[in-house]
Design an enzyme around this catalytic site. Structure first.
Site, PDB file in Angstrom:
ATOM      1  N   GLU A 172     -26.686  51.406 -26.067  1.00  0.00           N
ATOM      2  CA  GLU A 172     -27.075  50.783 -24.784  1.00  0.00           C
ATOM      3  C   GLU A 172     -28.590  50.775 -24.576  1.00  0.00           C
ATOM      4  O   GLU A 172     -29.093  51.173 -23.517  1.00  0.00           O
ATOM      5  CB  GLU A 172     -26.369  51.489 -23.612  1.00  0.00           C
ATOM      6  CG  GLU A 172     -24.866  51.342 -23.688  1.00  0.00           C
ATOM      7  CD  GLU A 172     -24.099  51.709 -22.415  1.00  0.00           C
ATOM      8  OE1 GLU A 172     -24.667  52.389 -21.540  1.00  0.00           O
ATOM      9  OE2 GLU A 172     -22.923  51.321 -22.316  1.00  0.00           O
ATOM     10  N   GLU A 295     -17.359  50.035 -26.478  1.00  0.00           N
ATOM     11  CA  GLU A 295     -16.973  50.781 -25.266  1.00  0.00           C
ATOM     12  C   GLU A 295     -16.255  49.806 -24.343  1.00  0.00           C
ATOM     13  O   GLU A 295     -16.840  48.804 -23.919  1.00  0.00           O
ATOM     14  CB  GLU A 295     -18.186  51.367 -24.539  1.00  0.00           C
ATOM     15  CG  GLU A 295     -18.821  52.545 -25.241  1.00  0.00           C
ATOM     16  CD  GLU A 295     -19.919  53.218 -24.420  1.00  0.00           C
ATOM     17  OE1 GLU A 295     -19.830  53.253 -23.175  1.00  0.00           O
ATOM     18  OE2 GLU A 295     -20.867  53.713 -25.059  1.00  0.00           O
TER      19      GLU A 295
HETATM   20  O1  AHR Z   1     -18.608  56.141 -21.875  1.00  0.00           O
HETATM   21  C1  AHR Z   1     -19.417  56.659 -20.856  1.00  0.00           C
HETATM   22  C2  AHR Z   1     -20.834  56.113 -20.917  1.00  0.00           C
HETATM   23  O2  AHR Z   1     -20.812  54.753 -20.626  1.00  0.00           O
HETATM   24  C3  AHR Z   1     -21.503  56.177 -22.265  1.00  0.00           C
HETATM   25  O3  AHR Z   1     -22.152  57.398 -22.460  1.00  0.00           O
HETATM   26  C4  AHR Z   1     -22.525  55.074 -22.179  1.00  0.00           C
HETATM   27  O4  AHR Z   1     -22.785  54.509 -23.426  1.00  0.00           O
HETATM   28  C5  AHR Z   1     -21.929  54.104 -21.202  1.00  0.00           C
HETATM   29  O5  AHR Z   1     -22.820  53.740 -20.220  1.00  0.00           O
END
Ligand code: AHR
Length: 501
Positions: A172, A295
């Protein structure tokens, strides 16, 4: 309502890359400490891993696990997590404001992932670190022996290289919250140079460049193009992240809109595919960049509670969303959406796996319990293998506040050649009406129904803390000649597995 799935053996989307059923363990909250690792627990094995958690993870059939973060990654020194445990430093985790004891690190993760039957999707810190530390980590993990770092791995107990294939270039890096966040061009340059160095160490690895961490980030679009313009030849995948919930002005009773949020995921994926292909065309390249949706999940229940958690604890109760039935329906629909893009989404990670926005929860002094979202994910990861068929589905649609023409029944049809099975996953999003489902499988001679199940009958706001949720038989399913029919209950998740002659 009538719902007809017309499916044709010769009309396919793509073979499924099983890594689409991946998940994620971040050194965050209780994912590791009192989650997968708890040496003092009665279920701990000789390495301190909880056997009850290993069993639950294995039953989910997750083939790939991303590690070690997440936001944690962007300030992590991988060297802290290797070597004798009594010499490992305790550090501040400045991403999540926790204490990190480093009692669980690289070797522990590699051993644990082997025990659960998954391969790693390893990430390198490009927030506070860079090219050298990333190349060093590849050498430590993948180089056989005879160099300082590979010999250190051997000394630390693992003579055979870890042979890690898939690596993420940071996490990210477009996010203002990230430690060491970058502009698109800063990241593009660093990612490209790091990719070159890592592939110089081991040219068999595959690399994932950071795409946008959300469709809502203002840099979405320019970020992807800038990153791909510079990194195209040296990376293999572009990442996407997206979480859903009732956010901002969303009304928590607006179920029709909530259950339609997979439409947003669909648009997000199509948009990123278009950007990858635009860069490919501009570069006149024969190489195609695929997607790693590394994610995705529902995440909103724990947001308020998290603001009250005291900082600098080991294994605090962070991001412990308790999922309800409507979340399970949305997770099912999100995963079906990923599968409908299986031609381009080759890796995906349900974020996360244990305790932290997770399908599997642990009690520190007790056992394991399964969240509502475990069930649709488990069924798809277990049976959703083979080729996704490009079915035409004839079903009424609805309009919600944000989404138009949303099919009242969402579905995906898969042909598993190895098992010689046709599998339909179908979700009835109607709150009132049954879906009278009819499946017309052109090109498949169905012999019998192997299994038909439904997940249904719970209040949409009910969770599974009492362990009462279960997958039950779908008894209405019938095979008549070449047609399969079934009655799908309102707000239900269903699976029909058919044996092909
Ligand atoms: O999955 C939780 C968080 O969400 C992770 O650490 C991050 O990559 C995202 O913002």
């Amino acid at each position: 309502m009538k719902a007809i799935i017309n499916t044709d053996a010769s009309n396919t989307i793509s073979k499924i890359d099983n890594r689409i059923y991946g998940s994620f363990i971040e050194q965050l909250g209780r994912a590791v400490y009192t989650g997968i690792y708890q040496p003092a627990h009665s279920e701990a094995d000789e390495e301190g891993f909880r056997k009850d958690v290993i069993k639950a993870v294995k039953s989910l059939h997750v083939p790939l696990i991303r590690y070690p973060g997440g936001n944690f990654l962007s300030q992590y020194k991988w060297e802290d997590g290797i070597g004798p445990k009594d010499q490992r430093p305790t550090r501040l985790d400045i991403a999540w404001r926790e204490l990190e004891t480093n009692q669980f690190g690289l070797h522990e993760f590699m051993h644990w992932s082997k025990k659960v039957g998954a391969v790693p999707n390893m990430a390198v810190n490009l927030g506070t670190r860079g090219i050298q530390e990333a190349a060093d980590l590849v050498e430590y993990c993948n180089f056989p022996s005879g160099t300082k770092l590979s010999d250190l791995r051997v000394k630390n107990g693992d003579p055979k290289p870890f042979a890690i294939k898939t690596w993420c270039l940071g996490n990210e890096m477009d996010g203002p919250w990230e430690i060491g966040t970058k502009t698109a061009s800063e990241y593009a340059h660093l990612a490209n140079e790091t990719a070159k160095a890592m592939k110089q160490v081991d040219d068999s690895i595959e690399l994932v460049a950071c795409g946008s961490s959300s469709l809502d980030n203002p840099t979405f679009g320019t970020w992807e193009e800038t990153v791909l313009d510079e990194c195209y030849d040296n990376v293999d995948y572009l990442s996407l992240h997206r979480y859903y919930g009732y956010y901002g002005d969303d009304d928590p009773t607006e179920l029709d809109n909530f259950l339609a949020k997979n439409e947003d995921l669909d648009q997000f994926i199509s948009g990123v595919v278009a950007m990858c292909d635009a860069v490919q065309a501009r570069k006149r390249s024969s190489k195609q960049i695929n997607l790693s949706f590394d994610e995705w999940n529902v995440w909103y229940h724990s947001n308020d509670a998290d603001t009250k958690i005291k900082p600098w604890q080991v294994g605090p109760h962070l991001l412990e969303d308790v999922y309800n039935f409507e979340d399970a329906l949305l997770v099912g629909s999100l995963l079906m959406t990923l599968l409908k893009h299986a031609d381009r989404v080759k890796i995906a990670c349900l974020a996360q796996l244990v305790n932290v926005i997770a399908p599997i929860m642990t009690d520190t002094d007790g056992g394991v319990w399964l969240q509502s979202i475990y069930y649709p994910f488990m069924q798809m990861a277990t049976y959703g293998h083979g080729v996704v068929l490009n079915s035409s589905v004839d079903v009424p649609t609805y309009n919600s506040r944000q989404f138009k023409n949303v099919p009242l029944m969402d579905s995906v049809t898969i042909y598993n050649k190895d098992a010689n099975e046709l599998i339909v996953f179908a979700e009835n999003k109607s709150q009132r009406e049954n879906a009278d489902l009819s499946i017309n499988p052109t090109g498949f001679d169905i012999d019998h129904i192997v299994e038909a199940t439904q997940f249904y009958g719970y209040d949409v706001k009910a969770d599974n803390r009492d362990g009462k949720m279960a997958i039950r038989p779908l008894t209405s399913v019938e095979l008549t000649g070449e047609n399969i029919s079934a009655k799908l209950e309102p707000l239900s998740w269903n699976m029909i597995r058919m044996a092909v002659k």
